[in-house]
Enzyme design. Structure first.
Site, mmCIF file in Angstrom:
data_model
loop_
_atom_site.group_PDB
_atom_site.id
_atom_site.type_symbol
_atom_site.label_atom_id
_atom_site.label_comp_id
_atom_site.label_asym_id
_atom_site.label_seq_id
_atom_site.Cartn_x
_atom_site.Cartn_y
_atom_site.Cartn_z
ATOM 1 N N GLY A 97 65.561 -88.310 -53.188
ATOM 2 C CA GLY A 97 65.113 -89.541 -52.527
ATOM 3 C C GLY A 97 64.988 -90.724 -53.463
ATOM 4 O O GLY A 97 64.087 -91.548 -53.297
ATOM 5 N N SER A 98 65.895 -90.828 -54.440
ATOM 6 C CA SER A 98 65.738 -91.935 -55.394
ATOM 7 C C SER A 98 66.013 -93.284 -54.742
ATOM 8 O O SER A 98 65.356 -94.269 -55.079
ATOM 9 C CB SER A 98 66.603 -91.729 -56.644
ATOM 10 O OG SER A 98 67.961 -91.686 -56.304
ATOM 11 N N ALA A 100 65.366 -94.104 -51.619
ATOM 12 C CA ALA A 100 64.176 -94.405 -50.803
ATOM 13 C C ALA A 100 63.024 -94.869 -51.688
ATOM 14 O O ALA A 100 62.309 -95.821 -51.358
ATOM 15 C CB ALA A 100 63.756 -93.170 -50.012
ATOM 16 N N ALA A 101 62.845 -94.205 -52.827
ATOM 17 C CA ALA A 101 61.775 -94.596 -53.753
ATOM 18 C C ALA A 101 62.033 -96.012 -54.282
ATOM 19 O O ALA A 101 61.104 -96.813 -54.398
ATOM 20 C CB ALA A 101 61.678 -93.596 -54.904
ATOM 21 N N ASP A 145 62.947 -89.453 -46.216
ATOM 22 C CA ASP A 145 62.796 -89.850 -47.620
ATOM 23 C C ASP A 145 61.852 -91.041 -47.772
ATOM 24 O O ASP A 145 60.944 -91.022 -48.610
ATOM 25 C CB ASP A 145 64.153 -90.256 -48.217
ATOM 26 C CG ASP A 145 65.063 -89.074 -48.470
ATOM 27 O OD1 ASP A 145 64.843 -88.013 -47.860
ATOM 28 O OD2 ASP A 145 66.005 -89.216 -49.270
HETATM 29 O O1 PMV Z 1 70.117 -85.182 -49.365
HETATM 30 P P1 PMV Z 1 68.710 -84.917 -49.017
HETATM 31 O O2 PMV Z 1 67.907 -84.131 -49.940
HETATM 32 O O3 PMV Z 1 67.981 -86.141 -48.537
HETATM 33 O O4 PMV Z 1 68.715 -83.908 -47.783
HETATM 34 C C1 PMV Z 1 69.306 -84.209 -46.597
HETATM 35 C C2 PMV Z 1 68.648 -83.384 -45.570
HETATM 36 C C3 PMV Z 1 69.602 -83.015 -44.461
HETATM 37 O O5 PMV Z 1 68.818 -82.363 -43.483
HETATM 38 C C4 PMV Z 1 70.666 -82.076 -44.949
HETATM 39 C C5 PMV Z 1 70.281 -84.224 -43.861
HETATM 40 C C6 PMV Z 1 69.395 -85.156 -43.093
HETATM 41 O O6 PMV Z 1 69.857 -86.285 -42.802
HETATM 42 O O7 PMV Z 1 68.273 -84.816 -42.746
#
Ligand code: PMV
Length: 334
Positions: A97-98, A100-101, A145
């Site tokens: 989530g970099s 978003a942060a 995120d």
């Molecule tokens: O890429 P990340 O860690 O933000 O994970 C995405 C999570 C998923 O469920 C695979 C996709 C989503 O949009 O929720």
């Protein structure tokens, strides 16, 4: 606030990254996902200046969509040029989530600059950050995120009701596939949980869009895999209940079970599986976190140093965190 120039204003803000404990991929199908804020994150420092710069180089708004969206579209910034400094303690493109942060820290810093003395509103920042993510990602972004980074602690994002979670706000987005809505809730974690998270980065970028598309095509080819989605939804609810009760052993068991289902959905990789295997003897539970394919795994453990060493020896890069760090915040000036 210390400054070398009488009129030079400087503000600093920090927002944490996140780690998904349960429900990745299933959340795309309307099931809940549980994420916690981690200790590491992104710090933004804004200093009024003579010219626009970012990390010492000239600032080109088009190359920084999150930042320019927040500055101009959200806050209508028309003040002095800014020297923008960004420090990240997160692996990038690793599912922590970099971006978003960055959006949240930027939003908090710009607000502090334009409305000095006003307390930051984490729900407002979560909404702003979600819109910034959507704008930078062709209209597709889950609020997980940005909400986790803004609110801190443990956050549940879901399209369906969730037991044991407190509703905070609703998020919605017009996407190319139609309108989507989520309920964003918080779960109060017991204080002084006697366990840490250890993230292990495989060093391989995690292409979220490709992984989500891969799952969609797997389900089409083999509808029996919907059973894994339903199982993940049940595991997520069980994990959440265990987390709220501070039952760490049950949280760990749920993490292990979740990893197996994600393997069955073909989103793990040999590198992720290797890191998960190596930490299991010293962990309560371990699984891949986020989109999979690459990116990170996460272990819940009472021996974080040991687990971090195991990850390093196996070729990964470890990051130790408490469970559920504080959300976005302003920092004192230097
Ligand atoms: O890429 P990340 O860690 O933000 O994970 C995405 C999570 C998923 O469920 C695979 C996709 C989503 O949009 O929720």
């Amino acid at each position: 606030m210390a400054s070398t120039h009488a009129h030079m204003v400087m503000v600093r803000a920090f927002a944490p990254g996140k780690c998904i404990l349960f429900g990745e991929h299933a959340v795309v199908y309307g099931h809940p996902a549980v994420a916690v804020a981690i200790d590491s994150g992104v710090e933004v420092e804004l200093t009024e200046s003579e010219s626009w710069t970012i990390d010492g180089k000239s600032f080109d708004a088009a190359r920084h969509p999150h930042i320019s969206h927040i500055l101009y579209d959200v806050f209508g910034y028309d003040g002095a040029p800014l020297q923008i400094g960004i420090r990240s303690g997160l692996f990038s493109a690793a599912g922590l989530g970099s971006s978003a942060a960055l959006s949240n820290a930027m939003g908090a810093a710009v607000q502090a600059l334009m409305r000095p003395g006003e307390a930051i509103d984490s729900v407002e920042l979560a909404r702003i950050g979600h819109a910034a993510e959507a704008k930078a990602q062709a209209g597709r972004a889950s609020p997980a995120d940005t909400a986790t980074s803004a609110l801190g602690g443990c956050v549940v994002v879901s399209g369906e009701p969730v037991d044991g979670a407190r509703h905070v706000f609703d998020a919605e987005l017009e996407t190319p596939e139609g309108r989507r809505e989520w309920s964003v809730c918080k779960v109060d974690l017991p204080e002084n949980l006697d366990a840490w998270l250890v993230l292990g980065f495989t060093g391989i970028g995690s292409p979220t869009g490709d992984m989500v598309a891969g799952v969609a095509s797997l389900l089409q080819r083999d509808p029996s895999k919907y059973a894994d989605m339903d199982a993940i939804a049940k595991i997520t609810q069980a994990g959440l209940t265990a987390l709220g009760a501070g039952n760490l052993e049950a949280v760990g068991m749920a993490m292990d079970a979740c990893h197996e289902r994600l393997q069955s959905l073909e989103v793990s990789s040999p590198e992720l599986d290797a890191l998960v295997e190596v930490v299991r003897p010293h962990s309560l539970g371990a699984k891949l976190t986020g989109a999979g394919g690459g990116g990170c795994m996460v272990a819940l453990t009472q021996d974080p140093q040991r687990v971090a060493e195991e990850i390093e020896i196996a070729g990964g890069t470890p990051l130790i965190s408490r469970l559920g760090a504080e959300g976005v915040r302003l920092l004192e000036g230097k």
